[in-house]
Design a protein around this motif. Sequence first.
Motif, mmCIF file in Angstrom:
data_model
loop_
_atom_site.group_PDB
_atom_site.id
_atom_site.type_symbol
_atom_site.label_atom_id
_atom_site.label_comp_id
_atom_site.label_asym_id
_atom_site.label_seq_id
_atom_site.Cartn_x
_atom_site.Cartn_y
_atom_site.Cartn_z
ATOM 1 N N GLY A 64 34.571 51.870 -13.888
ATOM 2 C CA GLY A 64 33.394 52.729 -12.552
ATOM 3 C C GLY A 64 33.937 54.961 -12.888
ATOM 4 N N THR A 69 29.179 49.772 -22.581
ATOM 5 C CA THR A 69 28.617 49.745 -21.092
ATOM 6 C C THR A 69 29.450 48.831 -20.319
ATOM 7 O OG1 THR A 69 26.295 49.748 -22.226
ATOM 8 C CG2 THR A 69 26.475 48.478 -20.593
ATOM 9 N N LYS A 70 30.403 48.180 -21.167
ATOM 10 C CA LYS A 70 30.701 46.654 -20.073
ATOM 11 C C LYS A 70 31.696 47.573 -19.755
ATOM 12 C CE LYS A 70 33.252 42.698 -20.584
ATOM 13 N NZ LYS A 70 33.791 42.870 -18.995
ATOM 14 N N CYS A 74 32.467 51.091 -19.001
ATOM 15 C CA CYS A 74 31.892 51.906 -18.120
ATOM 16 C C CYS A 74 31.552 51.398 -16.479
ATOM 17 C CB CYS A 74 30.542 52.611 -18.377
ATOM 18 S SG CYS A 74 30.915 54.254 -19.785
ATOM 19 N N LYS A 75 31.114 50.340 -16.707
ATOM 20 C CA LYS A 75 30.620 49.410 -15.491
ATOM 21 C C LYS A 75 31.599 48.770 -14.911
ATOM 22 C CE LYS A 75 25.790 47.589 -16.406
ATOM 23 N NZ LYS A 75 25.637 46.535 -17.027
ATOM 24 N N ASP A 76 32.869 48.280 -15.908
ATOM 25 C CA ASP A 76 34.556 48.041 -15.161
ATOM 26 C C ASP A 76 35.662 48.886 -14.580
ATOM 27 O OD1 ASP A 76 33.606 45.284 -15.814
ATOM 28 O OD2 ASP A 76 34.361 45.345 -17.459
ATOM 29 N N MET A 91 35.802 55.839 -15.939
ATOM 30 C CA MET A 91 35.320 55.542 -17.161
ATOM 31 C C MET A 91 36.388 56.654 -17.915
ATOM 32 S SD MET A 91 31.017 55.919 -16.380
ATOM 33 C CE MET A 91 30.574 57.267 -16.353
ATOM 34 N N CYS A 141 37.760 54.819 -20.769
ATOM 35 C CA CYS A 141 36.606 54.008 -21.627
ATOM 36 C C CYS A 141 36.976 55.370 -23.257
ATOM 37 C CB CYS A 141 34.946 53.940 -21.428
ATOM 38 S SG CYS A 141 35.123 52.664 -19.979
#
Length: 76
Positions: A16, A9-10, A12-14, A19, A23
């Motif tokens: 954009g 999750t982190k 993906c958020k970082d 990802m 990721c």
Amino acid sequence: MALDPADFTKCCKDSGILMVVKCRKENSALKECLTAYYNDPAFYEECKMEYLKEREEFRKTGIPTKKRLQKLPTSM
């Protein structure tokens, strides 16, 4: 690969929109974790028993679990 699912999750958020590329390691770890639970017969039985308990309660009351667990307003 023992990463915390929150790492995905982190990431993906970082990352954009990048990802998909950035990721992969976290995504693989998340898939391994989910697959382990999916193939665990004890976890399956636990989920089945929880479902049957909720279904039985719904059949008795006619109220879905989600609505039953909502808090009533304190002032009426």
